[in-house]
Design a protein around this motif. Structure first.
Motif, mmCIF file in Angstrom:
data_model
loop_
_atom_site.group_PDB
_atom_site.id
_atom_site.type_symbol
_atom_site.label_atom_id
_atom_site.label_comp_id
_atom_site.label_asym_id
_atom_site.label_seq_id
_atom_site.Cartn_x
_atom_site.Cartn_y
_atom_site.Cartn_z
ATOM 1 N N THR A 144 -19.745 17.401 77.203
ATOM 2 C CA THR A 144 -18.257 15.848 77.487
ATOM 3 C C THR A 144 -18.501 15.353 78.431
ATOM 4 O O THR A 144 -18.753 14.406 79.193
ATOM 5 N N VAL A 145 -17.911 16.310 79.337
ATOM 6 C CA VAL A 145 -17.518 16.006 81.216
ATOM 7 C C VAL A 145 -18.984 15.224 81.560
ATOM 8 O O VAL A 145 -18.946 13.546 81.742
ATOM 9 N N ARG A 146 -20.001 15.667 81.763
ATOM 10 C CA ARG A 146 -21.372 15.405 82.423
ATOM 11 C C ARG A 146 -21.911 14.478 81.728
ATOM 12 O O ARG A 146 -22.294 13.059 82.437
ATOM 13 N N PRO A 147 -22.419 14.347 80.107
ATOM 14 C CA PRO A 147 -22.718 13.186 79.544
ATOM 15 C C PRO A 147 -22.071 12.308 79.902
ATOM 16 O O PRO A 147 -22.553 10.848 79.971
ATOM 17 N N MET A 148 -20.204 12.649 79.990
ATOM 18 C CA MET A 148 -19.910 11.060 80.103
ATOM 19 C C MET A 148 -20.311 10.596 81.445
ATOM 20 O O MET A 148 -20.267 8.904 81.519
ATOM 21 N N ILE A 149 -19.488 10.980 82.298
ATOM 22 C CA ILE A 149 -19.794 10.796 83.986
ATOM 23 C C ILE A 149 -21.238 10.402 84.316
ATOM 24 O O ILE A 149 -21.602 9.671 85.033
ATOM 25 N N GLY A 150 -21.977 11.107 83.890
ATOM 26 C CA GLY A 150 -23.911 11.001 83.569
ATOM 27 C C GLY A 150 -23.796 9.551 83.278
ATOM 28 O O GLY A 150 -24.326 9.071 83.895
ATOM 29 N N ALA A 151 -23.394 9.423 82.276
ATOM 30 C CA ALA A 151 -24.129 8.242 81.066
ATOM 31 C C ALA A 151 -23.764 6.550 81.555
ATOM 32 O O ALA A 151 -24.011 6.130 82.684
ATOM 33 N N LEU A 152 -22.171 7.006 82.435
ATOM 34 C CA LEU A 152 -21.352 6.403 83.128
ATOM 35 C C LEU A 152 -22.240 5.355 84.744
ATOM 36 O O LEU A 152 -22.772 4.458 84.958
ATOM 37 N N GLY A 153 -22.558 6.943 85.573
ATOM 38 C CA GLY A 153 -23.082 6.249 86.983
ATOM 39 C C GLY A 153 -24.518 5.808 86.343
ATOM 40 O O GLY A 153 -25.158 4.962 87.006
ATOM 41 N N ALA A 154 -24.776 6.367 85.146
ATOM 42 C CA ALA A 154 -26.593 5.540 84.561
ATOM 43 C C ALA A 154 -26.835 4.600 84.462
ATOM 44 O O ALA A 154 -27.524 3.653 85.184
ATOM 45 N N SER A 155 -25.567 3.898 84.028
ATOM 46 C CA SER A 155 -26.058 2.827 83.697
ATOM 47 C C SER A 155 -25.528 1.699 84.824
ATOM 48 O O SER A 155 -25.806 1.051 85.038
ATOM 49 N N LEU A 156 -24.814 2.154 85.850
ATOM 50 C CA LEU A 156 -24.682 1.271 86.829
ATOM 51 C C LEU A 156 -25.706 1.249 87.904
ATOM 52 O O LEU A 156 -26.508 0.654 88.338
ATOM 53 N N ALA A 157 -26.222 2.991 88.119
ATOM 54 C CA ALA A 157 -28.082 3.001 88.681
ATOM 55 C C ALA A 157 -28.873 2.347 87.637
ATOM 56 O O ALA A 157 -29.787 1.648 88.548
ATOM 57 N N LEU A 158 -29.010 1.861 86.399
ATOM 58 C CA LEU A 158 -30.038 1.242 86.335
ATOM 59 C C LEU A 158 -30.173 -0.222 86.842
ATOM 60 O O LEU A 158 -31.597 -0.651 86.996
ATOM 61 N N MET A 179 -23.642 2.887 93.700
ATOM 62 C CA MET A 179 -22.535 2.988 92.880
ATOM 63 C C MET A 179 -21.721 3.439 91.934
ATOM 64 O O MET A 179 -21.331 5.117 91.843
ATOM 65 N N GLY A 180 -23.574 3.804 91.027
ATOM 66 C CA GLY A 180 -23.239 4.355 89.984
ATOM 67 C C GLY A 180 -23.687 6.597 90.268
ATOM 68 O O GLY A 180 -22.888 7.408 89.703
ATOM 69 N N PRO A 181 -24.911 6.860 91.004
ATOM 70 C CA PRO A 181 -24.395 7.717 91.850
ATOM 71 C C PRO A 181 -23.312 9.027 92.265
ATOM 72 O O PRO A 181 -22.768 9.483 92.370
ATOM 73 N N ILE A 182 -22.793 7.917 93.686
ATOM 74 C CA ILE A 182 -21.718 7.605 93.857
ATOM 75 C C ILE A 182 -20.134 8.461 92.769
ATOM 76 O O ILE A 182 -20.204 9.766 93.516
ATOM 77 N N LEU A 183 -20.458 7.545 91.845
ATOM 78 C CA LEU A 183 -19.350 7.489 90.916
ATOM 79 C C LEU A 183 -18.994 8.561 89.797
ATOM 80 O O LEU A 183 -18.724 10.143 90.763
#
Lengths: 309, 269
Positions: free
Chosen positions: A125-139, A144-148
């Motif tokens: 739950t937590v890792r996929p969510m924060i990961g997807a949030l960061g990854a969508s910025l990183a794409l 900000m994606g990786p830092i977040l």
């Protein structure tokens, strides 16, 4: 009658000692091995506390040895177990009759149910969510994606480690009753609901499949498309074109409908959903994820060559 | 690539390897590892974008119990080195993602080797415990963590030794259809990670949440944070209602006047 207990000096673990243990817990899995799994890391984490509680060499030897027994659970939820074990060891060092079996029993008794909480909450739950949030910025190339991802994850992680260890230490033995109670089960259920909700959204957003075959080409009526040769020249023309497009005119005279457009009008993301179900079914049939992943790449390449994708 | 960059890349790889087993700070997650390698080699933007693409694929990868997941650490580190050495910039991200997948498998075997070596190390810990030496237990713990670091640092160093020109040559020799096809595959392969997560969590109770999430995501105005907030609220509401419902059920036995006025009206109707 005078109580003899008063004269005994009581050894307690200070907050600083407990923090040292919490810090070391972060290296729990470093010596993960196929024989006793996290035992080395567990003993390593307990050492500052054990060294404080036991001064005599034979006590220390016994303490190290009983904490090198088999142990394995989710790394973060180890902390409440550490907390309880710290309180047990503290009582034992002060003379309470707590034997090795009781301590090992608490460890083994807690690690099963807690692993069942840690995996869905953190890994699913937590890792996929924060990961997807960061990854969508990183794409989009944003730092900000990786830092977040890094900052948010580590705040949540260390807060969990520290506060659950303190909770375990203060609750002591009582926590084992709590485990069978409703709280843990509710956290797991809530996390699963939340996780499934987000996964549903992620499938729609981030699984990309586009079927390119053309289903139809329709010659449109005059006025439904932009007539490029009748536009004024220069920037006035660009402006006119943009305003016509905004008014709903299409760019080309021929309206092309691909298979993807048809599928999207049923419900957006239908094909990604079906692909996910297929993967779930294959995984349940014990097909290795690696095989599925490689298979999908082959399908991507073949599909592209024959013009389907 | 300059000497300093190479050293820094190996250090990043070492951290990623350690984290691949510790699973704490998450240096081994592609989003972090690829970004750091991009940073130390001066290809920050490409690194971030590669990290984002790989992260999407690796979302569901987790070691649970006896199940073995592909290794994100080697995949992230090696593919970003190849991306940088290939010198194709943003265009090289598609092939780099595809190369990362077999590397994730290779990383898995390396992990298994190290986990077997540590069996011998815990026996040394046993010996240290017998002697009452906590210093030696600490020492062996650090040794095994470093072994996990070397697991990624050594392959990374080997990759750096291969001259950039031959990496570039190899990548350029790949025909366009293969490149494009791999990018398309990369878009679909994300589903495997999600499928793994769903298989772990799905129960009859949570499927409606999945369906709502899926349908709501089509509203492109909603950001991921908004979707997350919606999910939390729905889960909280469900749990609160569920709890309220069951406690009402218990209390209502005696007097039906309390708790649920609408229910009472409906009952009376």
């Amino acid at each position: 009658m005078a109580e003899p207990v008063v004269t005994e000096k009581k050894i307690t673990l200070s907050k600083h000692d407990r923090f040292k243990v919490a810090w070391r817990t972060q290296f729990l899995q470093g010596s993960w091995n196929y024989e006793r799994m996290q035992n080395g890391g567990w003993c390593y984490s307990m050492i500052p506390a054990l060294n404080k509680l036991y001064q005599k060499k034979e006590d220390r030897v016994a303490a190290y040895q009983r904490h090198l027994e088999f142990f394995n659970t989710h790394p973060y939820v180890t902390s409440p177990i550490i907390g309880v074990t710290l309180s047990l060891e503290e009582e034992r060092a002060n003379g309470a009759p707590i034997d090795d079996a009781a301590i090992q029993g608490v460890k083994v008794g807690m690690m099963g149910p807690l692993a069942g909480v840690g995996d869905p909450v953190f890994w699913f739950t937590v890792r996929p969510m924060i990961g997807a949030l960061g990854a969508s910025l990183a794409l989009g190339g944003s730092i900000m994606g990786p830092i977040l991802f890094f900052v948010a994850w580590n705040i949540i992680r260390f807060a969990t480690i520290w506060y659950t260890q303190e909770f375990g230490y203060k609750a002591g033995n009582a926590i084992t009753d709590d485990l069978s109670g409703g709280l843990l089960q509710m956290i797991t259920r809530g996390a699963s609901m939340m996780g499934m909700f987000v996964i549903g959204a992620l499938i729609e957003r981030w699984v990309n499949i586009k079927f390119t075959p053309v289903v139809s080409r329709i010659q449109q009526q005059k006025g439904a498309y932009i007539e490029w040769d009748k536009l004024p020249s220069g920037h006035a023309g660009i402006k006119e074109a943009l305003s016509q497009q905004a008014a709903g005119r299409t760019l080309d005279k021929v309206k092309v409908t691909t298979l993807q457009d048809n599928l999207d009008s049923l419900i957006p993301g239908l094909v990604p959903l079906l692909l996910t179900f297929l993967c779930m079914w294959l995984l349940k049939k014990n097909v290795s994820p690696i095989v599925i992943i490689l298979g999908i790449f082959v399908i991507g390449i073949v599909g592209h060559v024959i013009g389907l994708l | 690539m300059s000497g300093i960059s190479m050293v820094l890349v190996v250090i990043v790889a070492f951290f990623a390897g350690m984290e691949g087993i510790l699973d704490e700070w998450q240096f081994h997650q592609p989003l972090v590892a690829c970004t750091l390698i991009g940073l130390v080699t001066g290809h920050l933007t490409e690194g971030i974008m590669l990290g984002g693409s790989l992260q999407m694929i690796a979302l569901g990868w987790a070691n649970v119990g006896a199940a073995v997941a592909p290794d994100a650490a080697l995949a992230a580190v090696a593919s970003s080195i190849i991306l940088v050495q290939g010198g194709q910039g943003v265009k090289g991200i598609g092939p780099a993602v595809a190369i990362a997948i077999p590397l994730a498998v290779a990383g898995l075997f390396l992990t298994m080797i190290v986990r077997t070596i540590t069996v011998a190390i815990v026996h040394l810990m046993d010996k240290a415990a017998k002697e009452g030496s906590s210093k030696m237990i600490d020492f062996w713990q650090y040794v095994s963590i470093c072994l996990q670091g070397l697991r990624i640092a050594i392959p990374a160093a080997l990759l750096l030794v291969i001259p950039a020109s031959s990496v570039r040559g190899m990548l350029e020799a790949m025909p366009a259809w293969l490149n494009d096809g791999m990018s398309i595959g990369g878009g679909m392969v994300v589903a495997v990670g999600y499928a793994m997560v769903i298989n772990m969590m799905a129960s009859r109770e949570v499927w409606p949440f999945f369906i709502i999430g899926f349908v709501v995501a089509a509203l492109s105005d909603l950001t991921l944070i908004a979707i997350g907030a919606l999910g939390i609220s729905l889960a909280l509401m469900y749990l609160a209602l569920d709890k309220g419902g069951s406690s009402n059920g218990n209390n209502n036995g005696g007097n039906s006047n309390t708790g649920d006025p609408l229910g009472d009206i409906l009952d009376d109707y």
